[in-house]
Design a protein around this motif. Sequence first.
Motif, PDB file in Angstrom:
ATOM      1  N   GLY A  83      42.643  32.410  35.724  1.00 18.51           N
ATOM      2  CA  GLY A  83      42.193  31.196  36.394  1.00 18.51           C
ATOM      3  C   GLY A  83      41.068  30.542  35.603  1.00 18.51           C
ATOM      4  N   ASN A  84      40.766  29.316  35.964  1.00 18.38           N
ATOM      5  CA  ASN A  84      39.661  28.596  35.325  1.00 18.38           C
ATOM      6  C   ASN A  84      38.376  28.941  36.077  1.00 18.38           C
ATOM      7  N   ASP A  85      37.925  30.207  35.907  1.00 19.35           N
ATOM      8  CA  ASP A  85      36.797  30.708  36.695  1.00 19.35           C
ATOM      9  C   ASP A  85      36.023  31.759  35.907  1.00 19.35           C
ATOM     10  N   GLU A  86      35.039  32.347  36.571  1.00 18.25           N
ATOM     11  CA  GLU A  86      34.148  33.315  35.913  1.00 18.25           C
ATOM     12  C   GLU A  86      34.905  34.545  35.422  1.00 18.25           C
ATOM     13  N   ALA A  89      36.949  33.650  32.326  1.00 16.86           N
ATOM     14  CA  ALA A  89      36.084  33.548  31.143  1.00 16.86           C
ATOM     15  C   ALA A  89      35.682  34.941  30.659  1.00 16.86           C
ATOM     16  N   PHE A  90      35.417  35.849  31.603  1.00 20.83           N
ATOM     17  CA  PHE A  90      35.045  37.230  31.280  1.00 20.83           C
ATOM     18  C   PHE A  90      36.175  37.929  30.516  1.00 20.83           C
ATOM     19  N   PHE A  91      37.415  37.721  30.987  1.00 21.71           N
ATOM     20  CA  PHE A  91      38.575  38.345  30.337  1.00 21.71           C
ATOM     21  C   PHE A  91      38.755  37.802  28.924  1.00 21.71           C
ATOM     22  N   LEU A 105      46.912  31.920  28.789  1.00 21.63           N
ATOM     23  CA  LEU A 105      47.119  30.605  29.395  1.00 21.63           C
ATOM     24  C   LEU A 105      46.203  30.511  30.609  1.00 21.63           C
ATOM     25  N   THR A 106      45.901  29.289  31.048  1.00 22.67           N
ATOM     26  CA  THR A 106      44.988  29.099  32.172  1.00 22.67           C
ATOM     27  C   THR A 106      45.684  28.343  33.296  1.00 22.67           C
ATOM     28  N   SER A 107      45.539  28.872  34.521  1.00 23.76           N
ATOM     29  CA  SER A 107      46.058  28.200  35.705  1.00 23.76           C
ATOM     30  C   SER A 107      44.966  27.330  36.307  1.00 23.76           C
ATOM     31  N   GLY A 132      46.862  36.688  41.792  1.00 24.91           N
ATOM     32  CA  GLY A 132      46.337  35.348  41.517  1.00 24.91           C
ATOM     33  C   GLY A 132      47.050  34.689  40.340  1.00 24.91           C
ATOM     34  N   ALA A 133      46.262  34.181  39.395  1.00 23.22           N
ATOM     35  CA  ALA A 133      46.808  33.453  38.241  1.00 23.22           C
ATOM     36  C   ALA A 133      47.707  34.327  37.368  1.00 23.22           C
TER      37      ALA A 133
END
Length: 329
Positions: A83-86, A89-91, A105-107, A132-133
Amino acid sequence: MDKIIGLGNALVDVLATLKDDSLLHEMGLPKGSMQLINDDKLQQINSKFSQMKTHVATGGSAGNAILGLACLGAGTGFIGKVGNDEYGAFFRENLQKNSIEDKLLTSAELPSGVASTFISPDGERTFGTYLGAASALKAEDLTPDMFKGYSYLFIEGYLVQDHEMIIRAIELAKEAGLQICLDMASYNIVASDMEFFTLLINKYVDIVFANEEEAKAFTGKEPEEALKLMGKKCSIAIVKIGAKGSYIRKGTEEIKVSAIPVGNVVDTTGAGDYFASGFLYGLTCGYSLEKCAKIGSILSGNVIQVVGTTMPRERWDEIKLNIDRVLTE
């Protein structure tokens, strides 16, 4: 050295160590299993975790295996969706920090996947996984370019719910000349999708990894007999039997390799994934089956001595020394 790309659920593990197993019963999570959970169950778990000490690390079966390979110095890449989240970004930062080629890829719609991981006093782990994503990775997201330059594709069994995406990945990989490695992932996943697992192993998979419960779910047999059946369908079959080691079969060659002795098992999260890391690392280096399995045993025996699947540099230095000893035996 051959390069390996992983395809898996890009998950962040949130781990908690339990005093006893009562919370598992309360949450309706069978000990030792991986259960997919919905948003409501995730919130229920999070409310419990907020009162406990937790540890955060990148996870997912293929993600763990690729991380282990990268830490040994292998050329690696990873395909997944965040996802476009914290957590996303951590992953991504963890991939880049470990020189793993980032094919994430980003959901825009879904949050990153989270694996809530409960560690029992005996080290057994139980997962409540909110995809989730990670579950939004689809066949149409995959392109031929993703697989170029690699020799192996490592797929985790947790992805098999999307048959179309798995077949697309395998076909693109095969067209690019890759060998297909499948980790069966969890006995309940195998049991619930037997027909598709059978198709994959009969038609596509070159190297299969299973623990004894997964092997039994697939064949109905105990480890040695299960190995023979699986070994007839694949180039290489591996059945892991925990503290007793592993069985490996290639053609008519069959070996058993012991696990390394471990005094204090802290958390079995990633044990099978890291065995796959070590085994495949040996394979990319052209080592014998026995040496491949011994390297796998070294990695799995070390990761169960820490919480989660991230080991400090000093431990990796020690692991590499132990691998050097195995290679000179």
